[in-house]
Design a protein around this motif. Structure first.
Motif, PDB file in Angstrom:
ATOM      1  N   HIS A 328       0.818  -1.219   0.000  1.00 13.29           N
ATOM      2  CA  HIS A 328       0.000   0.000   0.000  1.00 13.29           C
ATOM      3  C   HIS A 328       0.851   1.268   0.000  1.00 13.29           C
ATOM      4  CE1 HIS A 328      -3.783  -2.082   0.073  1.00 13.29           C
ATOM      5  NE2 HIS A 328      -3.339  -2.868   1.036  1.00 13.29           N
ATOM      6  N   TYR A 329       2.036   1.226   0.571  1.00 14.80           N
ATOM      7  CA  TYR A 329       2.976   2.325   0.379  1.00 14.80           C
ATOM      8  C   TYR A 329       3.226   2.534  -1.109  1.00 14.80           C
ATOM      9  CZ  TYR A 329       4.851   3.544   5.054  1.00 14.80           C
ATOM     10  OH  TYR A 329       5.050   4.037   6.320  1.00 14.80           O
ATOM     11  N   GLY A 330       3.405   1.417  -1.818  1.00 17.31           N
ATOM     12  CA  GLY A 330       3.730   1.484  -3.236  1.00 17.31           C
ATOM     13  C   GLY A 330       2.663   2.119  -4.092  1.00 17.31           C
ATOM     14  N   GLU A 331       1.411   2.104  -3.620  1.00 11.74           N
ATOM     15  CA  GLU A 331       0.320   2.725  -4.374  1.00 11.74           C
ATOM     16  C   GLU A 331       0.460   4.244  -4.403  1.00 11.74           C
ATOM     17  OE1 GLU A 331      -3.108   1.255  -2.386  1.00 11.74           O
ATOM     18  OE2 GLU A 331      -2.866  -0.798  -3.140  1.00 11.74           O
ATOM     19  N   PHE A 332       1.165   4.799  -3.430  1.00 10.25           N
ATOM     20  CA  PHE A 332       1.384   6.248  -3.374  1.00 10.25           C
ATOM     21  C   PHE A 332       2.806   6.623  -3.780  1.00 10.25           C
ATOM     22  CE2 PHE A 332      -2.407   5.939  -0.846  1.00 10.25           C
ATOM     23  CZ  PHE A 332      -3.057   7.149  -1.045  1.00 10.25           C
ATOM     24  N   SER A 333       3.755   5.753  -3.437  1.00  6.22           N
ATOM     25  CA  SER A 333       5.154   6.100  -3.686  1.00  6.22           C
ATOM     26  C   SER A 333       6.003   4.831  -3.740  1.00  6.22           C
ATOM     27  CB  SER A 333       5.674   7.029  -2.589  1.00  6.22           C
ATOM     28  OG  SER A 333       7.087   7.120  -2.622  1.00  6.22           O
ATOM     29  N   PRO A 334       6.503   4.465  -4.914  1.00  5.89           N
ATOM     30  CA  PRO A 334       7.420   3.322  -5.004  1.00  5.89           C
ATOM     31  C   PRO A 334       8.652   3.485  -4.108  1.00  5.89           C
ATOM     32  CG  PRO A 334       6.655   3.952  -7.185  1.00  5.89           C
ATOM     33  CD  PRO A 334       6.171   5.012  -6.244  1.00  5.89           C
ATOM     34  N   ASN A 431      -6.702  -0.758   5.527  1.00  6.74           N
ATOM     35  CA  ASN A 431      -7.337  -1.709   6.444  1.00  6.74           C
ATOM     36  C   ASN A 431      -8.852  -1.619   6.377  1.00  6.74           C
ATOM     37  OD1 ASN A 431      -5.632  -3.495   7.927  1.00  6.74           O
ATOM     38  ND2 ASN A 431      -4.797  -1.765   9.061  1.00  6.74           N
ATOM     39  N   VAL A 432      -9.358  -0.383   6.380  1.00  5.85           N
ATOM     40  CA  VAL A 432     -10.813  -0.192   6.319  1.00  5.85           C
ATOM     41  C   VAL A 432     -11.369  -0.744   5.004  1.00  5.85           C
ATOM     42  CG1 VAL A 432     -12.649   1.541   6.197  1.00  5.85           C
ATOM     43  CG2 VAL A 432     -10.823   1.782   7.896  1.00  5.85           C
ATOM     44  N   LYS A 433     -10.684  -0.456   3.910  1.00  4.00           N
ATOM     45  CA  LYS A 433     -11.156  -0.926   2.599  1.00  4.00           C
ATOM     46  C   LYS A 433     -11.127  -2.449   2.500  1.00  4.00           C
ATOM     47  CE  LYS A 433      -9.779   3.277   0.144  1.00  4.00           C
ATOM     48  NZ  LYS A 433      -8.779   3.898  -0.770  1.00  4.00           N
ATOM     49  N   ALA A 435     -11.912  -4.508   4.847  1.00  7.50           N
ATOM     50  CA  ALA A 435     -12.905  -5.130   5.744  1.00  7.50           C
ATOM     51  C   ALA A 435     -13.878  -5.998   4.958  1.00  7.50           C
ATOM     52  CB  ALA A 435     -13.652  -4.047   6.511  1.00  7.50           C
ATOM     53  N   LYS A 436     -14.184  -7.172   5.508  1.00 11.80           N
ATOM     54  CA  LYS A 436     -15.039  -8.128   4.794  1.00 11.80           C
ATOM     55  C   LYS A 436     -16.513  -7.997   5.160  1.00 11.80           C
ATOM     56  CE  LYS A 436     -11.446 -11.646   4.135  1.00 11.80           C
ATOM     57  NZ  LYS A 436     -10.320 -10.766   4.518  1.00 11.80           N
ATOM     58  N   THR A 437     -16.812  -7.371   6.303  1.00  9.56           N
ATOM     59  CA  THR A 437     -18.208  -7.194   6.733  1.00  9.56           C
ATOM     60  C   THR A 437     -18.405  -5.773   7.229  1.00  9.56           C
ATOM     61  OG1 THR A 437     -17.791  -7.824   9.036  1.00  9.56           O
ATOM     62  CG2 THR A 437     -18.284  -9.617   7.465  1.00  9.56           C
ATOM     63  N   ASP A 438     -19.669  -5.353   7.324  1.00  8.39           N
ATOM     64  CA  ASP A 438     -19.959  -4.025   7.876  1.00  8.39           C
ATOM     65  C   ASP A 438     -19.490  -3.924   9.322  1.00  8.39           C
ATOM     66  OD1 ASP A 438     -21.028  -3.191   5.517  1.00  8.39           O
ATOM     67  OD2 ASP A 438     -23.127  -3.250   6.159  1.00  8.39           O
ATOM     68  N   ALA A 439     -19.687  -4.999  10.086  1.00 10.58           N
ATOM     69  CA  ALA A 439     -19.280  -4.974  11.492  1.00 10.58           C
ATOM     70  C   ALA A 439     -17.773  -4.781  11.622  1.00 10.58           C
ATOM     71  CB  ALA A 439     -19.706  -6.270  12.183  1.00 10.58           C
ATOM     72  N   GLU A 440     -17.016  -5.447  10.765  1.00 10.58           N
ATOM     73  CA  GLU A 440     -15.563  -5.291  10.801  1.00 10.58           C
ATOM     74  C   GLU A 440     -15.172  -3.876  10.383  1.00 10.58           C
ATOM     75  OE1 GLU A 440     -11.527  -7.265   8.824  1.00 10.58           O
ATOM     76  OE2 GLU A 440     -13.497  -8.137   8.396  1.00 10.58           O
ATOM     77  N   LYS A 441     -15.851  -3.336   9.394  1.00 10.10           N
ATOM     78  CA  LYS A 441     -15.552  -1.979   8.937  1.00 10.10           C
ATOM     79  C   LYS A 441     -15.857  -0.960  10.032  1.00 10.10           C
ATOM     80  CE  LYS A 441     -16.087   1.069   4.947  1.00 10.10           C
ATOM     81  NZ  LYS A 441     -16.717   1.256   3.614  1.00 10.10           N
ATOM     82  N   ILE A 442     -16.978  -1.152  10.744  1.00 11.55           N
ATOM     83  CA  ILE A 442     -17.322  -0.256  11.853  1.00 11.55           C
ATOM     84  C   ILE A 442     -16.217  -0.272  12.903  1.00 11.55           C
ATOM     85  CG2 ILE A 442     -18.888   0.053  13.812  1.00 11.55           C
ATOM     86  CD1 ILE A 442     -21.131  -1.046  11.938  1.00 11.55           C
ATOM     87  N   ASP A 589     -15.001   9.868   7.115  1.00 13.25           N
ATOM     88  CA  ASP A 589     -14.953   8.645   7.915  1.00 13.25           C
ATOM     89  C   ASP A 589     -16.097   8.604   8.923  1.00 13.25           C
ATOM     90  OD1 ASP A 589     -12.712   7.605   6.664  1.00 13.25           O
ATOM     91  OD2 ASP A 589     -11.303   8.452   8.108  1.00 13.25           O
ATOM     92  N   VAL A 590     -16.365   9.741   9.563  1.00  9.21           N
ATOM     93  CA  VAL A 590     -17.464   9.786  10.540  1.00  9.21           C
ATOM     94  C   VAL A 590     -18.799   9.528   9.851  1.00  9.21           C
ATOM     95  CG1 VAL A 590     -18.746  11.290  12.102  1.00  9.21           C
ATOM     96  CG2 VAL A 590     -16.252  11.264  12.177  1.00  9.21           C
TER      97      VAL A 590
END
Length: 602
Positions: A328-334, A431-433, A435-442, A589-590
């Motif tokens: 995920h660092y690489g997505e912004f800066s190699p 990490n948020v993206k 998430a596999k369920t709404d509960a995990e994302k919350i 996010d809120v």
């Protein structure tokens, strides 16, 4: 790929704390400091003109001493952090502090010498090819020198400080070690928690009732020793205020602002933005309280985890965490990704979860070898992954300035949090993206909100308390009862009188108030967080982000904060627009949290 959980310190100094190379370096550095003092005594600006070769030699030696102190400092700190019971660390720390004081005395003398250089000669010096890259830093040193007292007095203040601010700060650590919190655990068993254990449980235990029961026991533990902590805080602040007065100021914010190279106008704008935009966070806390079965959250609930059905969070192995960060660092800066990979492969990180380690986490640079070392305890949680990304962000900052002169690497605390918070934001969002369920994302969104809650509310309260404490301390010794009242009022103001419980003894339990240097260890965090958010917002839109980001980081010790933002971002930090761009990301996010939890409270 499999990465080691333990760092390599032998590449810094082989043989542990009693390394022969370390002892040699201590001796060499002491000789270099004495030699620098002699050079300085003999230096004359007029006879050194027009090439100023002697001054170039002098300033080079000063920077080499600073790098040596940094190299030894990171090693000694690392050994002590990895093994808190090592009896040989404290004597080495004391020896290094003594060397640091000697170097500081010579540096202070240099600042005063620069004041005596006529303006025309000083301008000519700064124009020479060797000194032009550090012109800002030399000008800063010259300006500082204008307020210094005579050499003997400055040296005396430095020596007294070893038993003054520094001593009271160290005394605080000794006091905290004696704080115990008697408590009954969830099974009714009597236990005694250390201050660190109680703090972790108060803020991080998943059981709301456990936290609610622990808060009064926590407060009572600090109440029992409040006079000792009040004495410590009063005397540390008193020494600092006396030192300020000796240098011609009663404005206790002047030096902290100057150390952070930022203006009071910028600080006031930040606090205005924070105060004007805290309601959505208070609404978030009310929603969190509702999920906990309460009308209002208590102090102990603000940073608490949420344990919702179906919210089992993925636990990372260390290798998974490394791969996740690198990806995920690489997505912004190699280049960020490459630095992180290098750090894992070359064992820059101490991450093992074992007894005998110090609490917390940090990153320090080893300037002589152009390396960094990162200390933390990795348990596999998403928060640990974010912490690791935070510290690797610091390491990236250090790596992109490692080729610059040592003075150009001395960036201030406020901008120090820029790259680290940026790295943490990347991983927290990922990490948020994932998430596999709404509960995990919350649950993950709730964890991600710890930072804005700390910056906008908790640290805001600390700042309000500390400014009011120093105002009162200028007049008198402040009693424990007055300290409790100041803290309680500050918390109520910052949190909008919206909590069901507070922590009036935070002034005693929070280490940040007792750090000797830098002073006012609060607002730089808020600046760094919001500054990073603004950059992060730009990074999500800009196509050439990496190069412009690195250019900004390389200038962090080369101009004022306002100049840095204007040059690299084209923004005026004394106006709210830039800061509000970062606030929008928090509001997003809120809004997601509110949307996902709507069905759970209706």
């Amino acid at each position: 790929m499999t990465y080691a959980l333990n760092w390599d310190l032998d590449s810094l100094f082989p043989g542990g704390i009693n390394s022969a190379q370390l002892k040699t370096k201590l001796t060499q550095t002491q000789s270099a400091i004495a030699s620098l003092g002699d050079l300085l005594d003999r230096w004359d600006a007029a006879s050194d003109a027009p090439a100023y070769q002697q001054f170039e030699k002098l300033i080079t030696q000063l920077q080499q001493i600073d790098a040596a102190l940094g190299q030894m400092g990171i090693f000694i700190t690392a050994v002590g952090s990895a093994d808190v019971a090592n009896p040989d660390v404290a004597p080495m720390e004391a020896e290094l502090r003594n060397l640091g004081t000697q170097a500081e005395n010579v540096s202070g003398k240099l600042k005063k010498v620069l004041v005596q250089v006529p303006d025309a000669n000083f301008a000519a010096m700064l124009a020479t090819p060797a000194l032009q890259p550090i012109a800002f830093n030399l000008t800063e040193m010259r300006n500082d020198g204008k307020e210094l007292l005579d050499d003997k007095t400055e040296a005396l203040i430095s020596r007294l400080n070893l038993d003054g601010k520094a001593a009271w700060s160290s005394h605080y650590d000794s006091l905290v070690a004696t704080v115990n919190v008697p408590f009954h655990d969830a099974n009714g068993k009597a236990v005694t928690l250390s201050a660190g254990q109680a703090d972790n449980n108060l803020l991080g235990n998943a059981d709301p009732q456990y936290r609610a029961d622990l808060l009064p026991a926590w407060e009572q533990a600090w109440t029992d020793k409040e006079q000792l902590f009040a004495d410590t805080l009063n005397h540390l602040a008193g020494f600092r205020l006396t030192e300020y007065a000796a240098h011609g100021t009663t404005d206790f914010l002047r030096d902290p602002l100057r150390a952070n190279r930022m203006s009071a106008a910028t600080l006031n704008t930040i606090w205005q933005v924070v105060d004007d935009n805290k309601q959505f966070l208070l609404d978030y806390l009310d929603r969190k309280a509702a999920l906990l079965g309460k009308k209002h959250a208590g102090w102990q609930d603000v940073e608490a985890p949420l344990n919702l059905p179906g919210s089992a969070i993925h636990q990372f192995t260390y290798d998974e965490a490394a791969s996740f960060i690198i990806k995920h660092y690489g997505e912004f800066s190699p280049k960020m990704a490459a630095l992180a990979k290098h750090a894992f492969e070359h064992r820059w990180i101490e991450a093992e979860d074992r007894a005998g380690k110090a609490p917390g986490g940090w990153m320090e640079s080893a300037p002589e070898t152009n390396e960094s070392r990162i200390f933390m305890t990795f348990t596999g949680s998403p928060n640990d992954v974010a912490t690791l990304a935070h510290e690797l962000g610091h390491a990236f900052h250090s790596s992109v300035i490692s080729d610059l002169p040592q003075l150009r690497q001395d960036y201030a605390m406020n901008v120090a949090e820029t790259a680290s918070t940026f790295g943490e934001l990347i991983v927290a969002d990922a990490n948020v993206k994932a998430a596999k369920t709404d509960a995990e994302k919350i649950t993950l969104l709730n964890a991600k909100m710890d930072n804005p809650l700390a910056m906008f509310l908790n640290i805001r309260a600390r700042y309000l308390f500390e400014t009011r404490f120093y105002q009162l301390r200028q007049k008198k010794l402040v009693t424990p009862a007055e300290l409790n009242e100041l803290m309680l009022n500050a918390q109520k103001e910052a949190f909008g009188h919206d909590l069901s419980t507070y922590s009036p003894h935070l002034w005693a339990s929070k280490l940040h108030f007792y750090i000797d240097e830098p002073a006012f260890y609060n607002f730089p965090y808020v600046f760094g967080y919001l500054f990073s958010l603004g950059i992060y917002a730009k990074a999500q839109q800009a196509g050439d982000f990496e190069d412009s980001y690195i250019a900004l980081l390389r200038d962090t010790a080369n101009m004022t904060t306002e100049e840095l933002a204007q040059k690299h971002l084209g923004v005026d930090l004394t106006q709210p627009d830039f800061w509000l761009a970062g606030v929008k990301l928090i509001k997003r996010d809120v809004a997601d949290f509110m949307r996902l939890t709507d069905p759970l409270v209706k």
